[in-house]
Design a protein around this motif. Structure first.
Motif, mmCIF file in Angstrom:
data_model
loop_
_atom_site.group_PDB
_atom_site.id
_atom_site.type_symbol
_atom_site.label_atom_id
_atom_site.label_comp_id
_atom_site.label_asym_id
_atom_site.label_seq_id
_atom_site.Cartn_x
_atom_site.Cartn_y
_atom_site.Cartn_z
ATOM 1 N N ARG A 22 0.866 -1.176 0.000
ATOM 2 C CA ARG A 22 0.000 0.000 0.000
ATOM 3 C C ARG A 22 0.901 1.224 0.000
ATOM 4 O O ARG A 22 1.844 1.295 0.784
ATOM 5 N N ARG A 23 0.640 2.159 -0.893
ATOM 6 C CA ARG A 23 1.474 3.358 -0.975
ATOM 7 C C ARG A 23 0.625 4.610 -0.952
ATOM 8 O O ARG A 23 -0.474 4.640 -1.495
ATOM 9 N N ALA A 93 5.791 17.209 -9.269
ATOM 10 C CA ALA A 93 6.550 16.275 -8.427
ATOM 11 C C ALA A 93 5.643 15.155 -7.942
ATOM 12 O O ALA A 93 4.432 15.339 -7.801
ATOM 13 N N VAL A 94 6.261 14.002 -7.686
ATOM 14 C CA VAL A 94 5.575 12.867 -7.070
ATOM 15 C C VAL A 94 6.415 12.463 -5.870
ATOM 16 O O VAL A 94 7.603 12.168 -6.011
ATOM 17 N N ILE A 95 5.800 12.473 -4.698
ATOM 18 C CA ILE A 95 6.509 12.142 -3.464
ATOM 19 C C ILE A 95 5.863 10.905 -2.862
ATOM 20 O O ILE A 95 4.661 10.893 -2.599
ATOM 21 N N ASP A 96 6.666 9.865 -2.657
ATOM 22 C CA ASP A 96 6.171 8.642 -2.036
ATOM 23 C C ASP A 96 6.267 8.816 -0.524
ATOM 24 O O ASP A 96 7.320 8.651 0.060
ATOM 25 N N ILE A 97 5.150 9.182 0.087
ATOM 26 C CA ILE A 97 5.105 9.438 1.532
ATOM 27 C C ILE A 97 5.366 8.152 2.311
ATOM 28 O O ILE A 97 6.002 8.167 3.365
ATOM 29 N N ARG A 102 9.890 10.048 7.408
ATOM 30 C CA ARG A 102 9.330 11.262 7.997
ATOM 31 C C ARG A 102 7.878 11.472 7.602
ATOM 32 O O ARG A 102 7.293 12.500 7.894
ATOM 33 N N GLY A 103 7.271 10.512 6.944
ATOM 34 C CA GLY A 103 5.904 10.666 6.463
ATOM 35 C C GLY A 103 4.857 10.528 7.555
ATOM 36 O O GLY A 103 4.978 9.706 8.453
ATOM 37 N N ARG A 170 -15.914 9.856 5.238
ATOM 38 C CA ARG A 170 -14.467 9.963 5.426
ATOM 39 C C ARG A 170 -13.859 10.915 4.404
ATOM 40 O O ARG A 170 -14.305 10.990 3.269
ATOM 41 N N THR A 171 -12.805 11.607 4.831
ATOM 42 C CA THR A 171 -12.149 12.572 3.941
ATOM 43 C C THR A 171 -11.230 11.917 2.939
ATOM 44 O O THR A 171 -10.960 12.467 1.879
ATOM 45 N N GLY A 172 -10.685 10.785 3.264
ATOM 46 C CA GLY A 172 -9.588 10.219 2.495
ATOM 47 C C GLY A 172 -8.299 10.624 3.172
ATOM 48 O O GLY A 172 -8.273 11.496 4.041
ATOM 49 N N VAL A 173 -7.222 9.983 2.798
ATOM 50 C CA VAL A 173 -5.936 10.172 3.464
ATOM 51 C C VAL A 173 -5.306 11.501 3.065
ATOM 52 O O VAL A 173 -5.292 11.861 1.886
ATOM 53 N N LEU A 174 -4.787 12.200 4.056
ATOM 54 C CA LEU A 174 -3.954 13.382 3.850
ATOM 55 C C LEU A 174 -2.560 13.011 4.317
ATOM 56 O O LEU A 174 -2.402 12.194 5.227
ATOM 57 N N SER A 175 -1.542 13.610 3.715
ATOM 58 C CA SER A 175 -0.176 13.242 4.097
ATOM 59 C C SER A 175 0.743 14.448 4.021
ATOM 60 O O SER A 175 0.465 15.414 3.310
ATOM 61 N N ILE A 176 1.844 14.332 4.769
ATOM 62 C CA ILE A 176 2.876 15.369 4.767
ATOM 63 C C ILE A 176 4.135 14.746 5.354
ATOM 64 O O ILE A 176 4.062 13.739 6.059
ATOM 65 N N ARG A 177 5.282 15.350 5.069
ATOM 66 C CA ARG A 177 6.530 14.868 5.671
ATOM 67 C C ARG A 177 6.995 15.832 6.751
ATOM 68 O O ARG A 177 6.831 17.046 6.621
ATOM 69 N N ARG A 178 7.541 15.269 7.822
ATOM 70 C CA ARG A 178 8.098 16.080 8.919
ATOM 71 C C ARG A 178 9.316 16.857 8.429
ATOM 72 O O ARG A 178 9.952 16.503 7.449
ATOM 73 N N GLY A 179 9.652 17.899 9.151
ATOM 74 C CA GLY A 179 10.852 18.663 8.837
ATOM 75 C C GLY A 179 10.522 20.003 8.209
ATOM 76 O O GLY A 179 9.387 20.311 7.931
#
Length: 183
Positions: A22-23, A93-97, A102-103, A170-179
Motif C-alpha cells: 500500500r502506498r 513532483a511525485v513524493i512517495d510518503i 518522515r511521512g 471519510r475525507t480520504g488520506v492526507l499526508s505530509i513529511r516532517r521537517g
C-alpha cells in the motif's frame, strides 16, 4: 536419458510471489482544469485501483494543488505508476510518503451512531478512548469527529457497528513529511 532443465527466461518469470504494498503518493500539480481527470485517467486506463483520493490547492501564488493518492500494487507496478505520473505535463513532483521515514498520514471521519440506554453510554465511552469528539447530539444519536490513521478509524467504526452505527463519511488520506522542507 534425462534432460537438463531449461533455464527460465526473464519473460517467463512468475510474478505471483510478488507482494502487494500500500502506498501513499503526494502529487504536486498545476491547478488547471482537467488535471485531476488526467491523473485519474492514468490509473483507470491501466487498471490501477485508487483506495483514497484527496485534492486541494496548496499554493495560490503558483497555482499548485496537491493530490494525495493511496493505491496498492506490486513494487514494480508502483514504480510504473510513479514514472507515468511524472510524464504528465501538469505534474511538478511525485513524493512517495510511504517510503519516507518522515511521512505522516491522517484521515478525518464523521461517524453517526444511533442508540439509547447502555449502547449510547458505551458509544460515548469508546469515543473517549479513541479521542473522538462529539460534534452533534440528539436524544437518539451522536455524530463523532475522529482523526488519525485509517486503521484507527476502521477500528472505531467496527466497535460502533453493534452499538448502532448509521453512517460514516471519510475525507480520504492526507499526508505530509516532517521537517522544514516542503514535500
Amino acid at each position: 536419458m534425462t534432460r537438463e532443465p531449461i533455464p527460465a527466461s526473464a519473460y517467463d518469470m512468475d510474478h505471483a510471489e510478488e507482494v502487494e504494498e500500500r502506498r501513499t503518493l503526494a502529487v504536486l500539480v498545476d491547478n488547471e482544469p482537467g488535471v485531476l481527470g488526467r491523473v485519474v485517467g492514468l490509473f483507470s486506463a491501466r487498471g490501477y485501483n485508487i483506495e483514497s483520493l484527496t485534492v486541494a490547492e496548496v499554493d495560490r501564488g503558483k497555482h499548485r494543488s496537491r493530490i494525495t493518492i493511496v493505491t496498492t500494487g506490486t513494487a514494480h507496478m508502483l514504480e510504473q505508476i510513479e514514472a507515468q505520473l511524472l510524464r504528465l505535463v501538469p505534474v511538478a513532483a511525485v513524493i512517495d510518503i510511504t517510503k519516507s521515514k518522515r511521512g505522516i498520514e491522517r484521515e478525518l471521519a464523521l461517524v453517526k451512531v444511533a442508540g439509547e440506554g447502555d449502547p449510547r453510554v458505551e458509544a460515548l465511552r469508546i469515543a473517549e478512548i479513541f479521542r473522538a469528539r462529539v460534534i452533534d447530539t440528539t436524544n437518539e444519536s451522536f455524530i463523532f469527529e475522529i482523526t488519525g490513521a485509517s486503521e484507527k478509524i476502521d477500528q472505531f467504526c467496527e466497535l460502533m457497528e453493534p452499538l448502532g452505527l448509521v453512517e460514516v463519511s471519510r475525507t480520504g488520506v492526507l499526508s505530509i513529511r516532517r521537517g522544514k522542507d516542503a514535500g
